[in-house]
Design an enzyme around this catalytic site. Structure first.
Site, PDB file in Angstrom:
ATOM      1  N   GLU A  42       0.657  -1.247  -0.019  1.00  0.00           N
ATOM      2  CA  GLU A  42      -0.101  -0.231   0.047  1.00  0.00           C
ATOM      3  C   GLU A  42       0.801   1.275   0.044  1.00  0.00           C
ATOM      4  O   GLU A  42       1.912   1.449   0.594  1.00  0.00           O
ATOM      5  CB  GLU A  42      -0.716  -0.095   1.256  1.00  0.00           C
ATOM      6  CG  GLU A  42      -1.672   1.274   1.423  1.00  0.00           C
ATOM      7  CD  GLU A  42      -2.541   1.435   2.931  1.00  0.00           C
ATOM      8  OE1 GLU A  42      -3.585   1.923   2.795  1.00  0.00           O
ATOM      9  OE2 GLU A  42      -1.886   0.579   3.712  1.00  0.00           O
ATOM     10  N   LYS A  97     -10.088   0.001  -2.186  1.00  0.00           N
ATOM     11  CA  LYS A  97     -10.178  -0.057  -0.804  1.00  0.00           C
ATOM     12  C   LYS A  97     -11.777   0.023  -0.513  1.00  0.00           C
ATOM     13  O   LYS A  97     -12.215   1.207  -0.713  1.00  0.00           O
ATOM     14  CB  LYS A  97      -9.342   0.516  -0.040  1.00  0.00           C
ATOM     15  CG  LYS A  97      -9.373   0.180   1.470  1.00  0.00           C
ATOM     16  CD  LYS A  97      -8.295   0.927   2.334  1.00  0.00           C
ATOM     17  CE  LYS A  97      -8.326   0.491   3.876  1.00  0.00           C
ATOM     18  NZ  LYS A  97      -7.098   1.392   4.403  1.00  0.00           N
ATOM     19  N   CYS A 101      -4.397  -2.760   4.105  1.00  0.00           N
ATOM     20  CA  CYS A 101      -4.320  -2.521   5.552  1.00  0.00           C
ATOM     21  C   CYS A 101      -5.346  -3.227   6.510  1.00  0.00           C
ATOM     22  O   CYS A 101      -5.413  -4.094   6.529  1.00  0.00           O
ATOM     23  CB  CYS A 101      -4.111  -1.058   5.325  1.00  0.00           C
ATOM     24  SG  CYS A 101      -3.218  -0.347   6.986  1.00  0.00           S
TER      25      CYS A 101
END
Length: 569
Positions: A326, A389, A440
């Protein structure tokens, strides 16, 4: 074997139907005031119910519970302490008034979450850390109040005490993982069991079942200790006091060891894939990594080109795929030709696709997207293989209620552009393997990971950026990756800008874990599996059933309280 035998006899209330009664006096903050006996039945020595411990002792137990839970998580990893923490809180809150139970639960929560989430204050100041820790502790306050509320149920049938403890913990985590703003599941009991035999239970019922097993074990510890104490003060228990104690001990062993017999992984396909993780590192840790965007991108490009040279020399195997973390390109490579050219140079040099963690502008004014984007050699970005995301982090990647939030802290203005949430699962198809990509903190959310496997993912990928945190946070995240690998029977990997990166097999074993705040490139061949585990097939059902049983326990305790004429306190 059972831990039954404790409990009050014949709780009555409302309209009295018994001619005679036997009343006994108990502690003033107990939720049970009387025990009645029908007329015509010869008096029998009543079974003593567990008395609440003195408040100063209960406070000490609540603090100890928080510490025990804390050290179960990485970087400590003393996973057997988690049931001890559950047991201490359950015993401290038992038979308390609701306010006292809530206060004890809140105290446990502060002791747990303040140090567990200390990495949130490294570069953003104390206020976000304090607010987040207090919010999470509030859910344990609810748990403490619920534990106090169900005390009459535990006294009625002691055998249900461990089960009630387990379902209340699952219910608390289900609520905490969804509210507010989508929840924050960090610190679930299951995430502290990465080295435990209980981890294998994830293949049957995911994180909720692992949490349930940990909490049930804690409940068994409480029941066993209560029987020991009862035997010391009550001669009527007789010489067979050891029977329920031995039953509780055997049940603890059965639960703790039960995971060892659970098969993990699914049927092997006979295929494998070789993957390279590039951990390019950043010039400086902290929030200003965004100001170093070009340097971070160059680090990952240079490390990949160096890998290509080693492949050409025969010192490294040729990968089928390269994974960048990321934020490896916070310069939008679709709008910045120079950034795109750098990534193309890396992909052309290594000769295989690169999964790039990028920040893309749009779709609207003042909006951005956190994405995983497949970049093909000789072709460039494959916009058909793009994952956006789905769960941006509130107050970090977007600011809900910005005007109100600014009144609390002007630090929210550090988030100048709100990240837009994606709508599709992170299923990305490469020539060699179908990826299940999450970014994440998304690894903490059950449904986001499961959706990728249901969509056909053969390999789980977690792209993350730990440059604003520390090694403790990175290891806590890797523990979640281990659980996900077992839960879905898939090999997995975590790629971080600064570490910890590494590979995880379908049975939860970690290999090639990198150091923190260092540049590293690791290459490994991973077996691919087919089929779905039971946990993948049933999805959220175990959590729904267990949390539903928690609601049933609360309602059952309410009925007993009403019959006994007990207030909420």
């Amino acid at each position: 074997m059972s831990c039954s035998g404790a409990g009050a006899v014949g709780l009555t209330g409302g309209r009295r139907r018994w001619a005679g009664s036997l009343r006994r006096v108990i502690a003033p903050d107990s939720p049970v005031a009387t025990v009645d006996r029908p007329a015509g039945i010869s008096p029998r020595r009543p079974e003593p119910a567990p008395q609440p411990v003195r408040l100063p002792v209960a406070v000490a137990m609540a603090v100890a519970a928080g510490l025990a839970l804390l050290v179960a998580f990485p970087p400590y990893g003393w996973w057997p302490m988690a049931p001890v923490g559950v047991a201490l809180l359950a015993a401290a809150a038992h038979r308390r008034r609701l306010r006292a139970g809530a206060g004890l639960g809140f105290l446990t929560g502060v002791v747990l979450f303040a140090p567990l989430l200390a990495w949130t204050n490294l570069h953003t100041g104390y206020l976000p850390w304090v607010l987040l820790s207090l919010l999470q502790a509030g859910y344990l306050a609810v748990l403490g109040a619920a534990t106090a509320w169900v005390s009459p149920l535990a006294e009625r049938v002691a055998a249900v005490w461990p089960v009630v403890t387990g379902v209340l913990w699952v219910g608390q985590e289900a609520l905490r993982g969804r509210t507010p703003f989508g929840g924050f599941p960090w610190g679930r009991l299951a995430f502290g069991q990465d080295g435990s035999p209980l981890l294998r239970l994830a293949a049957l019922g995911g994180a909720p079942l692992v949490t349930f097993a940990v909490a049930v074990t804690g409940g068994l510890l409480v029941a066993g200790v209560w029987w020991l104490l009862r035997a010391r003060r009550d001669a009527a228990v007789g010489r067979r006091w050891w029977v329920p104690v031995a039953g509780c001990a055997a049940a603890v062993v059965a639960v703790a060891g039960g995971g060892l017999v659970v098969p993990v992984g699914t049927a092997g396909s006979g295929r494998s894939v070789t993957v390279a993780i590039v951990q390019g590192n950043v010039p400086r840790l902290g929030l200003d990594f965004n100001a170093q965007r070009q340097a971070v991108l160059d680090n990952h490009v240079d490390a990949t080109i160096a890998l290509a040279g080693e492949v050409a020399d025969g010192t490294r195997p040729r990968p089928d795929l390269v994974v960048w973390p990321e934020n490896s390109s916070d310069i939008d490579p679709l709008r910045n030709p120079a950034a795109g050219a750098r990534i193309s140079a890396a992909a052309d040099a290594v000769g295989v696709p690169i999964l790039v963690g990028a920040v893309l502008a749009g779709p609207g004014q003042g909006q951005v997207r956190n994405v995983g984007l497949l970049w093909r050699p000789g072709v460039g970005p494959d916009l058909e293989q793009l994952y956006v995301k789905r769960h941006p982090v509130p107050f970090a990647e977007y600011v809900p209620l910005r005007r109100i939030a600014r009144m609390v802290s002007d630090q929210v203005d550090r988030v100048r552009a709100d990240f837009v949430a994606g709508t599709e699962a992170g299923v990305l198809r490469t020539p060699a393997v179908v990826l299940g990509d999450v970014i994440c903190f998304e690894v903490a959310y059950d449904g986001l990971v499961r959706d990728t496997v249901v969509g056909g993912a053969q390999l789980l990928v977690v792209q993350t950026n730990n440059a604003t945190f520390d090694v403790a946070e990175a290891r806590q995240q890797l523990a979640m990756v281990r659980l996900r690998a077992v839960e879905h029977g898939r090999s997995a990997l975590m790629a971080s800008t600064v570490g910890v990166s590494g590979f995880v097999t379908a049975d939860g074993r970690v290999s090639d874990a990198t150091g923190f705040n260092t540049r590293a490139v690791v290459v490994r061949q991973l077996p691919l599996t087919e089929g779905r585990t039971l946990a993948t097939r049933v999805g959220v059902l175990p959590e729904v059933l267990l949390a539903g049983l928690g609601v049933v326990a609360l309602v059952g305790a309410a009925v007993l309280r009403r019959r006994a004429g007990v207030g909420s306190g």
